[in-house]
Motif scaffolding. Sequence first.
Motif, PDB file in Angstrom:
ATOM      1  N   GLY A 369       0.818  -1.200   0.000  1.00  0.00           N
ATOM      2  CA  GLY A 369       0.000   0.000   0.000  1.00  0.00           C
ATOM      3  C   GLY A 369       0.851   1.247   0.000  1.00  0.00           C
ATOM      4  O   GLY A 369       1.863   1.322  -0.702  1.00  0.00           O
ATOM      5  N   LEU A 370       0.476   2.225   0.837  1.00  0.00           N
ATOM      6  CA  LEU A 370       1.162   3.517   0.882  1.00  0.00           C
ATOM      7  C   LEU A 370       1.612   3.830   2.294  1.00  0.00           C
ATOM      8  O   LEU A 370       0.856   3.641   3.259  1.00  0.00           O
ATOM      9  N   GLY A 371       2.834   4.348   2.446  1.00  0.00           N
ATOM     10  CA  GLY A 371       3.311   4.789   3.753  1.00  0.00           C
ATOM     11  C   GLY A 371       2.600   6.077   4.158  1.00  0.00           C
ATOM     12  O   GLY A 371       2.419   6.974   3.344  1.00  0.00           O
ATOM     13  N   THR A 372       2.209   6.172   5.409  1.00  0.00           N
ATOM     14  CA  THR A 372       1.499   7.370   5.865  1.00  0.00           C
ATOM     15  C   THR A 372       2.416   8.275   6.683  1.00  0.00           C
ATOM     16  O   THR A 372       2.893   9.285   6.190  1.00  0.00           O
ATOM     17  N   SER A 373       2.683   7.893   7.925  1.00  0.00           N
ATOM     18  CA  SER A 373       3.501   8.770   8.773  1.00  0.00           C
ATOM     19  C   SER A 373       4.986   8.416   8.720  1.00  0.00           C
ATOM     20  O   SER A 373       5.776   8.909   9.512  1.00  0.00           O
TER      21      SER A 373
END
Length: 596
Positions: A369-373
Amino acid sequence: MVKMESTEEQDRKLVLEFCHLLEKSKQLFNGLRDLPQYGHRQWQAYFGRTFDVYTKLWKFQQQHRMVLDSKYGLKRWQIGEIASKIGQLYYHYYLRTSETNYLNEAYQFYAAIRGRAYYSRAAKEDRPDLMVKKLRYYARFIVVCLLLKKMKLVRELVTELEKQIQDYEPEDHLEWSLVLEEIKGFIKAEAAVAVLHADSNPIILSHSGSGSRLSPLTTPPCERSPHMTLSLQEILIVGSACEQAKFSELTMDMFRMLQTLEREPTEAATNPLSMSHGLVHGHDASPAASRIPPYGVPGSKGYLENGRHYRDNPHKYLLYKPSISQLLVFLASGFKELPLGGALLLYMSADGCFSTTKHPEDYGYELGGLGTSVKRDSVDGGGLSCRGKSYKESHCLYPGDLYPFTRRPMFVIIDSDNSFVFQHIPRYFGQPLVVLMSPQDVPPAFQADVQHHGSLFTLFLHSPLTALCYICNVGDVPIHHWERCQTYVDRFITEASRLVTRCRIDEIEQGIGFIDSSYVQFFGDDFLRTLILRFVFCDVVLRLHRGFRGRHMRPRCEPQLPANELLEHPSLSHIVFQLASALDVRGHFSEGPECD
């Protein structure tokens, strides 16, 4: 003697009233940070009360300036501090409402502080905290000017801020030096292509389709149909890219996208700090009652009509490197606030989290998926990585995390090197859903710049002509030539809009499903139509460009747009070739669509 005592008593009461208003304003202002950052109605009344007190305070110091000067010892920096707080109020009200006119209000106050030199004697007060306030004022003013595209003034303010830091040398000198470098880096990255005036000086275009906010001149045409039922009402803009230029918790991608999703503000006409005028443009009414209209008032921003809320701009949240829990809470809030007939948009610019699962069975969670923090701690057995650096699973947004929100109409834009994993989101609830996905790779010549200066895909969605110039190594364009080239982009957008409508007509008349109904339902909204058509421009340009070989270097969308009837239509390719010839970059493009 009695008369003199009466005058002194009146003066004393005036000073006491001023002190009361000043203290009350500080209490209310400090309380703003405790308000919830999401939801609409929880904070609006509090903002109204705060504006009301600052209205009274500002008018009071105007009307009784002589008494306050002599009896209270009112100093110019104190007036500047009040004006700065009002500017901050307007800026934060803009952030919460997305109404760009409030940016102009904030600008008026900040500009008046500078014009009247309210902080000019701050260094002589021997108060370190006062100089810090002055530096913060500069930083806030720069943000507002950046958002209003007042780049000439931004450069002047940066020069003044640099001088203040050098002359004063605050205790946190290193921190302020880093802020300064951050601003300079952001300005440099923002100027992807320079549009030159006749005297070869760069200029900023605000109404020429050059990446500005939406205006009547830049809104794509559309042949309306009864099926175009949805309007964009709630937006979540997330910036989590690791190395991207940023300033004040705005990455370059966030900065560009938030402007793309706003209308041009109207210019303010008068100076609100005129000594003979009230707080807001000469009106005596409190902004709590006039300038900040409550929801549900007909004729005001956000009024209710036939059970639906309408605003000049959709409401949006801006999140810089949020935790996954913050991201989901704000998504849920936007979902909850969505009115009847409204659509929710999620834009996310982030680095990819890549799965090591060899045979994924669950497309919602096993493809990455996508890295957030951007937590770079060691992986707790999750097998996820981002640009070679490990992530915990808990800091990754998976496609499956979005499934619950597809109960309502949803428009998703993913800009990442792992964007394609979002193409498998199912439509369990039968609601309109569109996912626009960036290319997962760019040619090596662009990789370093794109990583720091902002994504190429977002640049296409923000300013199509700038993006085309960028990938053809066109660094500057004379204004008359830019405007000529912009007519080709406008022709492309108009033709693409016609083709989308034609696809729908053919579907009805011939019973052939050329285009998914989700696109048609979203197409009636000015902002979503703009994004769809600029996506088409991006796809056609990269498909024809010789440097972007392979499917991973082109964007994708789900549902897929028709190829023969739209993306590979000869009329669109022809316009791109004409535009390339006008820019003298025809050699960058092939003679026809590249085959996979």
